[in-house]
Design an enzyme around this catalytic site. Structure first.
Site, PDB file in Angstrom:
ATOM      1  N   THR A   1       0.709  -1.279   0.000  1.00  0.00           N
ATOM      2  CA  THR A   1       0.000   0.000   0.000  1.00  0.00           C
ATOM      3  C   THR A   1       0.727   1.311   0.000  1.00  0.00           C
ATOM      4  O   THR A   1       1.735   1.510   0.667  1.00  0.00           O
ATOM      5  CB  THR A   1      -0.966   0.075   1.206  1.00  0.00           C
ATOM      6  OG1 THR A   1      -1.796  -1.064   1.197  1.00  0.00           O
ATOM      7  CG2 THR A   1      -1.851   1.290   1.120  1.00  0.00           C
TER       8      THR A   1
ATOM      9  N   ASP B   1      -3.631   3.100  -3.763  1.00  0.00           N
ATOM     10  CA  ASP B   1      -3.321   2.203  -4.876  1.00  0.00           C
ATOM     11  C   ASP B   1      -4.278   1.011  -4.756  1.00  0.00           C
ATOM     12  O   ASP B   1      -5.196   1.025  -3.935  1.00  0.00           O
ATOM     13  CB  ASP B   1      -1.852   1.769  -4.816  1.00  0.00           C
ATOM     14  CG  ASP B   1      -1.607   0.779  -3.700  1.00  0.00           C
ATOM     15  OD1 ASP B   1      -1.144  -0.339  -3.974  1.00  0.00           O
ATOM     16  OD2 ASP B   1      -1.914   1.128  -2.534  1.00  0.00           O
TER      17      ASP B   1
ATOM     18  N   ARG C   1      -3.208  -2.612  -4.920  1.00  0.00           N
ATOM     19  CA  ARG C   1      -2.556  -3.927  -4.878  1.00  0.00           C
ATOM     20  C   ARG C   1      -2.659  -4.525  -3.481  1.00  0.00           C
ATOM     21  O   ARG C   1      -2.374  -3.848  -2.484  1.00  0.00           O
ATOM     22  CB  ARG C   1      -1.083  -3.784  -5.270  1.00  0.00           C
ATOM     23  CG  ARG C   1      -0.283  -5.091  -5.137  1.00  0.00           C
ATOM     24  CD  ARG C   1       1.169  -4.906  -5.498  1.00  0.00           C
ATOM     25  NE  ARG C   1       1.344  -4.767  -6.941  1.00  0.00           N
ATOM     26  CZ  ARG C   1       2.538  -4.655  -7.530  1.00  0.00           C
ATOM     27  NH1 ARG C   1       3.623  -4.645  -6.796  1.00  0.00           N
ATOM     28  NH2 ARG C   1       2.628  -4.528  -8.830  1.00  0.00           N
TER      29      ARG C   1
ATOM     30  N   LYS D   1      -9.324   0.002  -1.449  1.00  0.00           N
ATOM     31  CA  LYS D   1      -8.783   0.331  -0.138  1.00  0.00           C
ATOM     32  C   LYS D   1      -9.438   1.550   0.487  1.00  0.00           C
ATOM     33  O   LYS D   1      -9.079   1.929   1.596  1.00  0.00           O
ATOM     34  CB  LYS D   1      -7.277   0.573  -0.245  1.00  0.00           C
ATOM     35  CG  LYS D   1      -6.548  -0.629  -0.758  1.00  0.00           C
ATOM     36  CD  LYS D   1      -5.061  -0.438  -0.746  1.00  0.00           C
ATOM     37  CE  LYS D   1      -4.409  -1.570  -1.523  1.00  0.00           C
ATOM     38  NZ  LYS D   1      -2.964  -1.477  -1.572  1.00  0.00           N
TER      39      LYS D   1
ATOM     40  N   GLY E   1      -2.009  -2.003   5.894  1.00  0.00           N
ATOM     41  CA  GLY E   1      -1.716  -3.001   6.913  1.00  0.00           C
ATOM     42  C   GLY E   1      -2.386  -4.305   6.541  1.00  0.00           C
ATOM     43  O   GLY E   1      -2.509  -4.648   5.372  1.00  0.00           O
TER      44      GLY E   1
ATOM     45  N   ASP F   1       7.697   1.605  -4.876  1.00  0.00           N
ATOM     46  CA  ASP F   1       7.545   0.680  -3.768  1.00  0.00           C
ATOM     47  C   ASP F   1       7.026  -0.648  -4.305  1.00  0.00           C
ATOM     48  O   ASP F   1       6.055  -0.684  -5.058  1.00  0.00           O
ATOM     49  CB  ASP F   1       6.563   1.264  -2.744  1.00  0.00           C
ATOM     50  CG  ASP F   1       6.217   0.269  -1.672  1.00  0.00           C
ATOM     51  OD1 ASP F   1       5.029   0.151  -1.338  1.00  0.00           O
ATOM     52  OD2 ASP F   1       7.139  -0.386  -1.167  1.00  0.00           O
TER      53      ASP F   1
ATOM     54  N   SER G   1       3.259  -1.692  -3.493  1.00  0.00           N
ATOM     55  CA  SER G   1       2.122  -0.966  -4.062  1.00  0.00           C
ATOM     56  C   SER G   1       2.147  -1.124  -5.565  1.00  0.00           C
ATOM     57  O   SER G   1       3.209  -1.246  -6.167  1.00  0.00           O
ATOM     58  CB  SER G   1       2.207   0.526  -3.733  1.00  0.00           C
ATOM     59  OG  SER G   1       2.484   0.726  -2.391  1.00  0.00           O
TER      60      SER G   1
END
Lengths: 286, 269
Positions: free
Chosen positions: A44, A60, A62, A76, A90, A209, A212
């Site tokens: 995230t 995002d 994923r 999310k 989390g 990252d 994400s």
């Protein structure tokens, strides 16, 4: 430790001793070479920004299970109340259930007071629940909304501490997103500028990252209106395999054009075969 | 009621360790080795669970608890108190909030300076705000600073195994004027004319001890606090950002912020 170890009757409230036992058992199992199933996490990047007329929340899409992407397009940004939404980072199950519980309680509270719920109320409920569980509920949240006191944005950590700020980021990609915010945030932005800023911050998280990825969801909350833009930006479009036959792309087509391989000689030999036996076997299609 | 929920949560948390110590010897289902390990581990306060120790996607700072690294300070003067704090909250090595307000109002003329775990101090401050507000309504007058400090002390001492909170309570009341009470980790409570706290306080004990004089004026106290906190912020990695100051007196509360570029300058820094 300075406490007196007195045999006390269990007074009520939570006992977390099994969590420690589980941690020890997991360490023992790992030493033997096995691994316990990984909880699905939303790796995230989530963020939020307060602008002139309200708040913009971004996330995002994923969801990961260890090093594997479990869901390429998960949502999310969770509904809390008509004027309050919450992004969650989390453990996916924890964020989902926590936001649903608080959403339900907030609706009952709103019916009881007869008023539109306030963001600060949702914040209090969330922080008191997370503190009660002492960090064992792995939910890091970005809570935003508009109420009678104006637009507000809170970041809520798994142990139950909260910060009220004009711009926040959370999740594994939060450093990348925060870099974008620190560079380009201004107070009292216009809606388009705020949406662009949040989109760019999430994009920074997606591309820098590993936890994400996929698309960018946005949620614009203003007084009396919510724009839930899912997806707002498909940052990673899946490409189409191109084997063009007559100009049209054909996926998975492995036919080669006539003349790919040069023919040197050609000899045709007819095989004269007689039918000896013919039998029919029916397939078991039950 | 929201706050009863907090109380039961805290009491439950407290039971965790007490109960574990009693039950461990009787846990016959575990091997002796595990029992010993459990006994050893359970003596120490727990940090966050072990999910994803092995996963490189989630850097370590995401698993550590949010702490107000901190430098906080409070000084009594004739007619009130001056309180000050830095503004940095960290999760491991990442600064989660660089503009934190660690000076939390508990009542109209009583504030507390928070250091230690952010979640613990916020929860304690919320609980004490409720208790003090209720007490004040029952009394129908302004509460004493000593009462507020006692409430903090009761909570911090009762749940001392589970909490990590160092708090300075400061304010003005009509009976005794400006007062500063310190409630450090462990739950002691004592009144001091000047008190410093937090991780940055270690670096300024010498400065505070040598520069404090009894009978300073309000402006002298403000300057003294600002300079002490600046020195602490320079040397302590967990403290930084801006300096938040507040003056509490009979007239009320005046708050001010000293931004990074306006901090007092010293020759070596």
């Amino acid at each position: 430790m300075a406490t007196v170890s007195v045999c006390q009757y269990h007074r009520g409230g939570f006992s977390f001793e099994n969590c420690k036992r589980n941690a020890l058992l997991e360490a023992d199992i790992n030493k033997l070479g096995f691994s316990s199933p990984a909880a699905r996490k939303t790796g995230t990047t989530i963020c939020g920004v307060v602008y002139k007329d309200g708040v913009v929340l971004g996330a995002d899409t994923r969801a990961t299970e260890g090093m594997v992407v479990a869901d390429k397009n998960c949502s999310k940004i969770h509904y809390i109340s008509p004027n309050v939404y919450c992004c969650g980072a989390g453990t996916a199950a924890d964020t989902e259930m926590t936001t649903q519980i608080i959403s339900s309680n907030l609706e009952l509270h709103s019916l009881s007071t007869g008023r539109l719920p306030r963001v600060a109320t949702a914040n209090r409920m969330l922080k008191q629940m997370l503190f009660r569980y002492q960090g064992y509920i792995g939910a890091a949240l970005v809570l935003g909304g508009v109420d009678s006191t104006g637009p507000q944005l809170y970041s809520i950590y798994p142990h139950g501490s909260t910060d009220k700020l004009p711009y926040v980021t959370m999740g594994s990609g939060s450093l990348a997103a925060m870099a974008v915010f620190e560079d380009r945030y201004r107070p009292n932005m216009e809606e388009e500028e705020a949406k662009r800023l949040v989109r760019d911050a999430i994009a920074a998280g997606i591309f820098n990252d590993l936890g994400s990825g996929s698309n960018i969801d946005l949620c614009v909350i203003t007084k009396g209106k919510v724009d839930y833009l899912r997806p707002h930006d498909v940052a990673n479009k899946k490409g189409v395999r191109e084997d063009k036959i007559n100009g049209r792309p054909e996926t998975g087509n492995y036919r080669y054009k006539h003349g790919t391989t040069g023919v040197l000689t050609k000899a045709v030999t007819p095989l004269n075969l007689e039918v000896v036996e013919e039998s029919v076997q029916t397939m078991d299609t039950s | 009621m929201h706050f009863t929920v907090v109380f039961s949560g805290l009491s439950g948390v407290c039971d965790r360790l007490r109960q574990a110590r009693v039950r461990t010897p009787a846990a016959g289902s575990f091997s002796n080795v595990v029992k010993l390990k459990m006994a050893a581990v359970l003596q120490f306060p727990a940090s966050v669970s072990t999910f994803n120790n092995y996963n490189d996607l989630y850097p370590d700072w995401t698993q550590t608890e949010v702490s107000t690294g901190t430098s906080i300070m409070a000084v009594e003067f004739e007619g009130g108190v001056v309180i000050g704090a830095d503004s940095r909250t960290t999760t491991g090595a990442y600064i989660a909030n660089r503009v934190t307000d660690k000076l939390t109002p508990i009542h109209e003329r009583i504030f507390c300076c928070r250091s230690g775990s952010a979640a613990d101090t916020q929860a304690i401050a919320d609980a004490v705000t409720y208790q003090l507000g209720f007490h004040s309504i029952e009394l129908d007058e302004a509460p004493l600073v000593q009462t507020a400090a006692s409430l903090f002390r009761d909570m911090c001492y009762r749940y001392r195994e589970e909490l990590m909170a160092g708090i300075i309570v400061a304010g003005w009341d009509p009976r005794r004027g400006g007062q500063v009470y310190t409630v450090p980790v462990g739950g002691m409570m004592t009144r001091q004319p000047v008190s410093v706290g937090g991780s940055g306080s270690s670096y300024i004990y010498g400065y505070v001890d040598s520069n404090y004089r009894a009978g300073m004026s309000k402006e002298e106290c403000l300057k003294f606090t600002a300079e002490a906190l600046t020195l602490a912020m320079e040397r302590d990695g967990s403290s930084g950002g801006v300096v938040r100051l507040a003056v509490i007196s009979e007239q009320g509360v005046e708050r001010q912020v000293i931004l990074g570029n306006q901090l007092p300058k010293f020759s070596t820094v």
